[in-house]
Design a protein around this motif. Structure first.
Motif, mmCIF file in Angstrom:
data_model
loop_
_atom_site.group_PDB
_atom_site.id
_atom_site.type_symbol
_atom_site.label_atom_id
_atom_site.label_comp_id
_atom_site.label_asym_id
_atom_site.label_seq_id
_atom_site.Cartn_x
_atom_site.Cartn_y
_atom_site.Cartn_z
ATOM 1 N N LYS A 136 0.815 -1.219 0.000
ATOM 2 C CA LYS A 136 0.000 0.000 0.000
ATOM 3 C C LYS A 136 0.850 1.271 0.000
ATOM 4 O O LYS A 136 0.419 2.304 -0.482
ATOM 5 C CB LYS A 136 -0.932 0.026 1.218
ATOM 6 C CG LYS A 136 -0.196 -0.088 2.554
ATOM 7 C CD LYS A 136 -1.135 -0.095 3.723
ATOM 8 C CE LYS A 136 -1.823 -1.416 3.943
ATOM 9 N NZ LYS A 136 -0.948 -2.515 4.429
ATOM 10 N N ASP A 150 3.126 -7.757 2.023
ATOM 11 C CA ASP A 150 1.881 -7.629 2.776
ATOM 12 C C ASP A 150 0.870 -6.955 1.850
ATOM 13 O O ASP A 150 1.103 -5.837 1.401
ATOM 14 C CB ASP A 150 2.132 -6.774 4.023
ATOM 15 C CG ASP A 150 0.849 -6.222 4.614
ATOM 16 O OD1 ASP A 150 -0.066 -7.023 4.862
ATOM 17 O OD2 ASP A 150 0.762 -4.991 4.807
ATOM 18 N N ARG A 181 -4.475 -9.488 14.972
ATOM 19 C CA ARG A 181 -3.860 -8.168 15.149
ATOM 20 C C ARG A 181 -4.288 -7.562 16.480
ATOM 21 O O ARG A 181 -5.481 -7.505 16.792
ATOM 22 C CB ARG A 181 -4.257 -7.259 13.983
ATOM 23 C CG ARG A 181 -3.626 -5.888 14.067
ATOM 24 C CD ARG A 181 -3.630 -5.220 12.728
ATOM 25 N NE ARG A 181 -3.285 -3.805 12.830
ATOM 26 C CZ ARG A 181 -3.158 -2.996 11.806
ATOM 27 N NH1 ARG A 181 -3.339 -3.456 10.586
ATOM 28 N NH2 ARG A 181 -2.860 -1.720 11.974
ATOM 29 N N HIS A 236 0.629 -2.926 14.934
ATOM 30 C CA HIS A 236 1.190 -1.794 14.184
ATOM 31 C C HIS A 236 1.268 -0.629 15.158
ATOM 32 O O HIS A 236 0.249 -0.205 15.705
ATOM 33 C CB HIS A 236 0.302 -1.459 12.982
ATOM 34 C CG HIS A 236 0.992 -0.580 11.967
ATOM 35 N ND1 HIS A 236 1.575 0.627 12.299
ATOM 36 C CD2 HIS A 236 1.205 -0.741 10.645
ATOM 37 C CE1 HIS A 236 2.114 1.160 11.220
ATOM 38 N NE2 HIS A 236 1.904 0.357 10.195
ATOM 39 N N SER A 261 2.097 4.707 11.954
ATOM 40 C CA SER A 261 3.023 4.993 10.866
ATOM 41 C C SER A 261 3.863 6.230 11.191
ATOM 42 O O SER A 261 3.421 7.127 11.895
ATOM 43 C CB SER A 261 2.226 5.197 9.580
ATOM 44 O OG SER A 261 3.065 4.988 8.470
ATOM 45 N N GLY A 263 4.367 -2.352 10.641
ATOM 46 C CA GLY A 263 5.077 -1.257 9.979
ATOM 47 C C GLY A 263 5.466 -0.212 11.005
ATOM 48 O O GLY A 263 5.584 -0.510 12.193
ATOM 49 N N GLY A 264 5.653 1.020 10.538
ATOM 50 C CA GLY A 264 5.920 2.112 11.472
ATOM 51 C C GLY A 264 7.303 2.706 11.378
ATOM 52 O O GLY A 264 7.533 3.822 11.863
ATOM 53 N N GLU A 289 6.732 -5.617 8.472
ATOM 54 C CA GLU A 289 5.992 -5.138 7.293
ATOM 55 C C GLU A 289 6.276 -3.663 7.013
ATOM 56 O O GLU A 289 5.374 -2.826 7.099
ATOM 57 C CB GLU A 289 4.490 -5.289 7.530
ATOM 58 C CG GLU A 289 4.020 -6.706 7.702
ATOM 59 C CD GLU A 289 2.547 -6.782 8.105
ATOM 60 O OE1 GLU A 289 1.984 -5.770 8.572
ATOM 61 O OE2 GLU A 289 1.973 -7.857 7.959
ATOM 62 N N GLY A 300 6.622 -0.204 5.166
ATOM 63 C CA GLY A 300 6.102 0.435 3.960
ATOM 64 C C GLY A 300 6.871 1.728 3.756
ATOM 65 O O GLY A 300 7.797 1.829 2.945
ATOM 66 N N ARG A 301 6.513 2.712 4.552
ATOM 67 C CA ARG A 301 7.095 4.061 4.454
ATOM 68 C C ARG A 301 8.626 4.031 4.478
ATOM 69 O O ARG A 301 9.285 4.738 3.720
ATOM 70 C CB ARG A 301 6.575 4.877 5.633
ATOM 71 C CG ARG A 301 6.828 6.346 5.558
ATOM 72 C CD ARG A 301 6.345 7.020 6.830
ATOM 73 N NE ARG A 301 4.919 6.919 7.029
ATOM 74 C CZ ARG A 301 4.007 7.712 6.458
ATOM 75 N NH1 ARG A 301 4.393 8.666 5.643
ATOM 76 N NH2 ARG A 301 2.721 7.554 6.707
ATOM 77 N N TYR A 306 2.854 6.604 0.212
ATOM 78 C CA TYR A 306 1.483 7.102 0.360
ATOM 79 C C TYR A 306 1.245 8.378 -0.449
ATOM 80 O O TYR A 306 0.602 9.310 0.014
ATOM 81 C CB TYR A 306 1.145 7.299 1.851
ATOM 82 C CG TYR A 306 1.363 6.032 2.638
ATOM 83 C CD1 TYR A 306 0.561 4.914 2.419
ATOM 84 C CD2 TYR A 306 2.393 5.931 3.562
ATOM 85 C CE1 TYR A 306 0.778 3.732 3.113
ATOM 86 C CE2 TYR A 306 2.618 4.750 4.255
ATOM 87 C CZ TYR A 306 1.806 3.656 4.018
ATOM 88 O OH TYR A 306 2.031 2.487 4.699
HETATM 89 C C1 LIG Z 1 -1.023 -4.130 8.171
HETATM 90 C C2 LIG Z 1 -0.042 -3.067 7.831
HETATM 91 N N1 LIG Z 1 1.261 -3.396 7.760
HETATM 92 C C3 LIG Z 1 2.195 -2.488 7.421
HETATM 93 C C4 LIG Z 1 1.852 -1.187 7.121
HETATM 94 C C5 LIG Z 1 2.926 -0.237 6.713
HETATM 95 O O1 LIG Z 1 3.117 0.749 7.628
HETATM 96 P P1 LIG Z 1 4.290 1.811 7.479
HETATM 97 O O2 LIG Z 1 4.146 2.435 6.147
HETATM 98 O O3 LIG Z 1 4.093 2.731 8.606
HETATM 99 O O4 LIG Z 1 5.571 1.060 7.589
HETATM 100 C C6 LIG Z 1 0.517 -0.789 7.219
HETATM 101 C C7 LIG Z 1 0.142 0.602 6.966
HETATM 102 O O5 LIG Z 1 -0.958 1.059 7.148
HETATM 103 C C8 LIG Z 1 -0.455 -1.761 7.571
HETATM 104 O O6 LIG Z 1 -1.764 -1.449 7.638
#
Ligand SMILES: Cc1ncc(COP(=O)(O)O)c(C=O)c1O
Length: 381
Positions: A52, A71, A137, A180, A183, A219-220, A257, A259-260, A361
């Motif tokens: 995402k 993911d 979760r 989580h 973020s 994530g985070g 997981e 993302g950012r 994002y």
């Molecule tokens: C289930 C899950 N995993 C991972 C992420 C990625 O988070 P981040 O971009 O903060 O690393 C998200 C983001 O919303 C999420 O919903």
């Protein structure tokens, strides 16, 4: 075409003049470097890129080539990963809100790992994915996160333990727990705190005869915006100390997981100044209107949460405070007003303004065609 994520393509080598703004450029080498750094510092965790954050196929393909897993949140993201050549055994369906047929289709494709956080979702999984590996979760405090996920996802630890036992009773294979911490988490201490809650669930399930094996650290991890964040090492140290404290020598398998963190710093969003205005001859406040805004590339400026560093061709000359706004007719399309940004006084209509660290994002997290403005395009280099 409306409704489609804009096509991403390689930026033409001789792209002279440059493509029309606004657009995003992703430097795939930075994505690769971030992945390698996390791999090196946290070798025991399997990395699942949160698609995402930036779902363009070259990003997914670059990470897939390095051995990443993914993911996914929907069948659309499942398709993206398959287009990039990722086999279904490398996917985790991490969204806790799924349709019955999405689950069934994912199972038919070969996906075998699913998230849930409620009894209703558990029922859906039991109906459509019998025997699949599932994790619950946890609802976790998001303090310290610049983009908190509020209480939308997860359930309390007691409920998680009950649901995991119920999963076993319904013919699923409950493997563990995820969380989580929010973020753009600026506090590494959020992880040991969350790991404490997860360990409680592990112990509660063990008392009831269910051994869990998987801890999903979510994530985070942050990108680098205007405010400094701790280095990746500080996050890994905090995770390690939480794991040692809670699990000692009998650590679960780890999954993370990001993302950012993987894509944020790899992206630059290029916009153009459309208008510079004042509201009366007596006011000094300069409004700078750009061709990118809340609805085409910069939705994370909502509530002025994410503060992108900016760059202009006139940097180095005297600056003054500006209010930055996007091009649409919506009054919520103001990017920064309470948090002052300074831009060169010489700035002119037609100048380019670059939003740095804009790889996460931004590309797909935008309106389809609000006010007739096309979705923002992404180029990968
Ligand atoms: C289930 C899950 N995993 C991972 C992420 C990625 O988070 P981040 O971009 O903060 O690393 C998200 C983001 O919303 C999420 O919903």
């Amino acid at each position: 075409m409306p409704g489609e994520i804009p096509d991403e393509s390689r930026i033409p080598a001789a792209a002279q003049p440059r493509p029309a703004t606004p657009y995003i450029v992703i430097d795939l080498n930075i994505v690769r470097q971030r992945y390698a750094a996390l791999r090196r510092l946290l070798p025991d965790a399997t990395i699942y890129y949160a698609v995402k954050a930036n779902p363009v196929v070259p990003v997914v393909a670059a990470l897939a080539a390095l051995g990443a897993n993914f993911d996914i949140a929907s069948e659309g993201e499942l398709r993206r990963c398959r287009e990039a050549g990722v086999t279904a055994d490398r996917l985790s369906f991490g969204n806790t809100i799924k349709r019955d047929h999405e689950i069934a289709d994912a199972v038919a494709t070969g996906v075998g790992l699913f998230a849930f956080d409620s009894e209703t979702e558990l029922d859906k999984l039991a109906r459509n994915a019998p025997g699949s590996r599932v994790f619950c979760r946890l609802l976790i405090e998001n303090r310290g996160a610049e983009w908190p996920l509020s209480r939308k996802f997860g359930c309390e630890a007691h409920m998680a333990a009950d649901l995991l036992i119920a999963a076993r009773d319904r013919g699923l294979c409950p493997v563990g727990v995820s969380f989580h911490v929010g973020s753009q988490q600026t506090d590494p201490g959020a992880w040991p705190h969350a790991i404490g809650h997860a360990a409680w669930v592990f112990r509660a399930c063990a008392h009831r005869g269910l051994g869990l094996e998987l801890l999903n650290l979510g994530g985070g991890l942050p990108a680098h915006y205007r405010a400094a964040v701790p280095p990746l090492e500080a996050y890994v140290d905090a995770i390690e100390s939480g794991l040692s404290r809670e699990f000692g020598a009998s650590r679960p398998s780890l999954l993370i997981e990001p993302g950012r963190y993987l894509v944020g710093d790899a992206g630059t969003l290029r916009a153009q100044v459309l208008l510079i205005a004042r509201k009366s001859p007596h006011e000094h406040e300069r409004w700078v209107y750009l061709d990118a805004g809340r609805f085409n590339g910069l939705p994370e400026t909502e509530a002025e949460r994410i503060h992108y560093p900016l760059r202009t061709p006139r940097d180095g000359s005297p600056c003054g405070t500006v209010i930055l706004a996007g091009p649409t007719c919506d009054s919520s399309d103001i990017l920064y007003r309470r948090h002052p940004y300074e831009l060169p006084l010489e700035l002119q209509v037609g100048d380019q303004v670059e939003f740095l660290s804009a790889g996460a994002y931004t590309a797909s997290y935008a309106a389809v065609e609000f006010n007739g403005f096309a979705p923002i395009r992404t180029y990968c280099v």
